[in-house]
Design a protein around this motif. Structure first.
Motif, PDB file in Angstrom:
ATOM      1  N   ALA A 124       0.822  -1.214   0.000  1.00 28.35           N
ATOM      2  CA  ALA A 124       0.000   0.000   0.000  1.00 28.35           C
ATOM      3  C   ALA A 124       0.851   1.257   0.000  1.00 28.35           C
ATOM      4  CB  ALA A 124      -0.929   0.003   1.215  1.00 28.35           C
ATOM      5  N   GLY A 125       2.130   1.138   0.363  1.00 25.64           N
ATOM      6  CA  GLY A 125       3.011   2.291   0.398  1.00 25.64           C
ATOM      7  C   GLY A 125       3.854   2.478  -0.838  1.00 25.64           C
ATOM      8  N   ILE A 126       3.647   1.642  -1.855  1.00 29.44           N
ATOM      9  CA  ILE A 126       4.478   1.714  -3.057  1.00 29.44           C
ATOM     10  C   ILE A 126       3.901   2.595  -4.166  1.00 29.44           C
ATOM     11  CG2 ILE A 126       5.378   0.354  -5.009  1.00 29.44           C
ATOM     12  CD1 ILE A 126       5.844  -1.951  -3.065  1.00 29.44           C
ATOM     13  N   PRO A 127       2.640   2.435  -4.570  1.00 26.73           N
ATOM     14  CA  PRO A 127       2.198   2.986  -5.866  1.00 26.73           C
ATOM     15  C   PRO A 127       2.400   4.478  -6.067  1.00 26.73           C
ATOM     16  CG  PRO A 127       0.598   1.423  -5.032  1.00 26.73           C
ATOM     17  CD  PRO A 127       1.571   1.655  -3.927  1.00 26.73           C
ATOM     18  N   GLU A 128       1.854   5.313  -5.196  1.00 27.16           N
ATOM     19  CA  GLU A 128       1.891   6.749  -5.442  1.00 27.16           C
ATOM     20  C   GLU A 128       3.311   7.287  -5.444  1.00 27.16           C
ATOM     21  OE1 GLU A 128       1.172  10.865  -5.847  1.00 27.16           O
ATOM     22  OE2 GLU A 128       0.009   9.113  -6.439  1.00 27.16           O
ATOM     23  N   VAL A 129       4.076   7.000  -4.397  1.00 30.78           N
ATOM     24  CA  VAL A 129       5.395   7.626  -4.294  1.00 30.78           C
ATOM     25  C   VAL A 129       6.384   7.049  -5.305  1.00 30.78           C
ATOM     26  CG1 VAL A 129       5.102   8.328  -1.905  1.00 30.78           C
ATOM     27  CG2 VAL A 129       6.070   6.096  -2.395  1.00 30.78           C
ATOM     28  N   TRP A 130       6.351   5.743  -5.527  1.00 32.53           N
ATOM     29  CA  TRP A 130       7.325   5.145  -6.445  1.00 32.53           C
ATOM     30  C   TRP A 130       6.999   5.451  -7.898  1.00 32.53           C
ATOM     31  CZ3 TRP A 130      11.947   2.731  -5.463  1.00 32.53           C
ATOM     32  CH2 TRP A 130      12.263   2.544  -4.114  1.00 32.53           C
ATOM     33  N   ILE A 309       8.263   2.438   6.281  1.00 28.92           N
ATOM     34  CA  ILE A 309       6.987   2.794   6.904  1.00 28.92           C
ATOM     35  C   ILE A 309       7.253   3.464   8.251  1.00 28.92           C
ATOM     36  CG2 ILE A 309       4.827   1.902   7.864  1.00 28.92           C
ATOM     37  CD1 ILE A 309       4.958  -0.327   5.765  1.00 28.92           C
ATOM     38  N   GLU A 310       6.787   4.683   8.392  1.00 29.08           N
ATOM     39  CA  GLU A 310       6.931   5.418   9.655  1.00 29.08           C
ATOM     40  C   GLU A 310       6.029   4.825  10.729  1.00 29.08           C
ATOM     41  OE1 GLU A 310       8.092   8.374  12.404  1.00 29.08           O
ATOM     42  OE2 GLU A 310       8.917   8.064  10.399  1.00 29.08           O
ATOM     43  N   LYS A 311       4.753   4.612  10.386  1.00 28.10           N
ATOM     44  CA  LYS A 311       3.809   4.077  11.368  1.00 28.10           C
ATOM     45  C   LYS A 311       2.579   3.529  10.660  1.00 28.10           C
ATOM     46  CE  LYS A 311       1.733   5.075  15.865  1.00 28.10           C
ATOM     47  NZ  LYS A 311       1.586   6.069  16.960  1.00 28.10           N
ATOM     48  N   THR A 312       2.017   2.480  11.244  1.00 34.68           N
ATOM     49  CA  THR A 312       0.781   1.889  10.743  1.00 34.68           C
ATOM     50  C   THR A 312      -0.331   2.122  11.752  1.00 34.68           C
ATOM     51  OG1 THR A 312       1.979   0.183   9.513  1.00 34.68           O
ATOM     52  CG2 THR A 312      -0.334  -0.245   9.994  1.00 34.68           C
ATOM     53  N   ASN A 328       4.896  16.892   9.954  1.00 35.76           N
ATOM     54  CA  ASN A 328       6.131  16.977   9.146  1.00 35.76           C
ATOM     55  C   ASN A 328       7.336  16.346   9.843  1.00 35.76           C
ATOM     56  OD1 ASN A 328       5.022  18.366   6.888  1.00 35.76           O
ATOM     57  ND2 ASN A 328       5.101  20.277   8.024  1.00 35.76           N
ATOM     58  N   LYS A 329       7.081  15.374  10.692  1.00 40.98           N
ATOM     59  CA  LYS A 329       8.170  14.716  11.431  1.00 40.98           C
ATOM     60  C   LYS A 329       8.459  13.310  10.928  1.00 40.98           C
ATOM     61  CE  LYS A 329       7.300  17.333  15.678  1.00 40.98           C
ATOM     62  NZ  LYS A 329       6.870  17.273  17.097  1.00 40.98           N
ATOM     63  N   THR A 330       7.774  12.893   9.895  1.00 41.46           N
ATOM     64  CA  THR A 330       7.910  11.509   9.441  1.00 41.46           C
ATOM     65  C   THR A 330       9.099  11.317   8.513  1.00 41.46           C
ATOM     66  OG1 THR A 330       6.388  11.936   7.607  1.00 41.46           O
ATOM     67  CG2 THR A 330       5.435  11.110   9.661  1.00 41.46           C
ATOM     68  N   LYS A 331       9.590  10.079   8.490  1.00 46.39           N
ATOM     69  CA  LYS A 331      10.659   9.689   7.562  1.00 46.39           C
ATOM     70  C   LYS A 331      10.239   8.375   6.896  1.00 46.39           C
ATOM     71  CE  LYS A 331      14.014   9.798  10.655  1.00 46.39           C
ATOM     72  NZ  LYS A 331      13.422  10.410  11.859  1.00 46.39           N
ATOM     73  N   GLY A 332       9.081   8.387   6.281  1.00 43.28           N
ATOM     74  CA  GLY A 332       8.561   7.189   5.661  1.00 43.28           C
ATOM     75  C   GLY A 332       7.054   7.267   5.527  1.00 43.28           C
ATOM     76  N   LYS A 333       6.465   6.209   5.028  1.00 42.07           N
ATOM     77  CA  LYS A 333       5.038   6.192   4.743  1.00 42.07           C
ATOM     78  C   LYS A 333       4.207   6.028   6.007  1.00 42.07           C
ATOM     79  CE  LYS A 333       3.101   6.128   1.435  1.00 42.07           C
ATOM     80  NZ  LYS A 333       2.508   7.225   0.588  1.00 42.07           N
ATOM     81  N   ILE A 334       3.028   6.624   5.978  1.00 42.64           N
ATOM     82  CA  ILE A 334       2.000   6.365   6.982  1.00 42.64           C
ATOM     83  C   ILE A 334       0.936   5.495   6.323  1.00 42.64           C
ATOM     84  CG2 ILE A 334       0.238   7.394   8.476  1.00 42.64           C
ATOM     85  CD1 ILE A 334       1.961   9.961   8.456  1.00 42.64           C
ATOM     86  N   ILE A 335       0.644   4.356   6.939  1.00 39.49           N
ATOM     87  CA  ILE A 335      -0.272   3.374   6.367  1.00 39.49           C
ATOM     88  C   ILE A 335      -1.437   3.123   7.312  1.00 39.49           C
ATOM     89  CG2 ILE A 335      -0.493   1.003   5.487  1.00 39.49           C
ATOM     90  CD1 ILE A 335       1.408   2.696   3.810  1.00 39.49           C
TER      91      ILE A 335
END
Length: 339
Positions: A124-130, A309-312, A328-335
């Motif tokens: 779920a964290g791949i399509p948009e950003v990649w 993934i930052e957090k699920t 704005n503190k994340t370093k990865g996807k939120i799922i």
């Protein structure tokens, strides 16, 4: 009429507190080349925040429900669906909207089969950003092995993907910017950037020039807009490409911002091009899906590329998920997952 649960917004737009799960939303129907997918997980993107607030221009084919990337199981396929997709298939993909829901109807041209080696959350964290990173780097930036690349907003989802793509496909030099030392360290240590520069405490454009012996970088991918425009022109290489995907610093140059030297356009023969993915037609997006499938998916499976993934969250915590994205503190996807 068949119904489903989906994230809705009281009044159609507004603050985080206006979001709720509506148990009486109409379930979408499939036609043409679409499939009905029962959603297992969906990814959050910054455009979702803008859509929630009513300031994101939706393409005409987009439903009101937020969310453009997801993973799940096909429940039904239409008669014109792409061959190779059938009921029961585990898939993930990109949509014009509607992923914050139990079911989504989406073109099979924008679906990919889920590899067993990847989780629902990872897919779920791949399509948009990649796909966005692939479009910016290859179709617009004209990347080839040996070119140097700078990714702004280095800890954002698209830049995390873009840095891995650049490094994994032969960039001669890889740079990033971010607004904190912690995020800069993350780009270097976790993503393999040669250097990352804090835009709040350094003259990042001058640092890029120093790191390239005055040549500058061949490709810059920018999400910031006015605040980085002058610096981009300063540190782009001759015949370079500047790809603008967003304008997080506003829509206009302000007096306190560095003012661009437009002579750089002529001296450097550079090209600045803006682009967006969501407004593209199915055929264009399908080509990007194929490119992602061929060039990146095998590297996800073997571990060369990582979905960070930052957090699920359980989707019942959608308000908390949006708060984390706004921080704005994340370093990865939120799922978010739908049990």
């Amino acid at each position: 009429m068949a119904t489903m649960r989906a994230v809705d917004i009281k009044g159609g737009k507004g603050p985080i507190e206006n979001m709720f799960i509506n148990a009486d939303m109409p379930r979408p129907k499939v036609d043409h080349a679409k499939a009905l997918v029962k959603v297992k997980a969906f990814g959050l993107n910054r455009m979702d925040l803008m859509q929630r607030e009513g300031v994101y221009p939706l393409p005409p084919q987009a439903p009101a429900t937020m969310g453009v990337e997801f993973s799940g199981i096909i429940e039904e396929v239409a008669t014109e669906a792409e061959k190779g997709f059938k009921k029961g298939d585990a898939v993930f993909g990109l949509a014009y909207g509607g992923a914050y829901a139990e079911y989504i109807a989406v073109s099979t041209h924008m679906l990919m089969h889920k590899p067993d080696a990847l989780s629902w959350e990872q897919c779920a964290g791949i399509p948009e950003v990649w796909i966005t990173a692939t479009q910016a780097l290859y179709l617009i930036g004209e990347f080839e092995p040996g070119k140097s690349v700078l990714w702004h907003a280095g800890a954002s989802g698209v830049s995390i993907a873009g840095q891995q793509l650049s490094k994994g496909n032969g960039a001669s030099k890889l740079f990033a910017t971010a607004r904190s030392d912690d995020k800069c360290d993350f780009c270097v240590k976790e993503l393999g950037a040669d250097a990352a520069f804090n835009t709040e405490s350094t003259n990042w454009a001058q640092e890029v020039l120093k790191a390239t012996d005055g040549k500058g970088v061949d490709i810059i991918v920018d999400f910031i807009g006015p605040a980085t425009f002058a610096g981009n022109l300063e540190c782009i290489a001759r015949d370079g490409r500047i790809v603008n995907l967003a304008s997080l610093s506003g829509m206009k140059l302000k007096p306190e911002m560095a003012q661009p030297d437009f002579g750089n356009f002529f001296r450097k023969r550079c090209r600045v091009e803006g682009s967006g993915l969501r407004s593209r037609d199915e055929t264009y997006q399908g080509k990007l899906r194929d490119s992602l499938h061929d060039h990146a998916l095998p590297k996800f499976v073997d571990g060369s590329f990582k979905v960070l993934i930052e957090k699920t969250f359980d989707w019942e915590q959608i308000q908390e998920a949006h708060r984390l994205m706004e921080s704005n503190k994340t370093k990865g996807k939120i799922i978010c997952t739908i049990p």
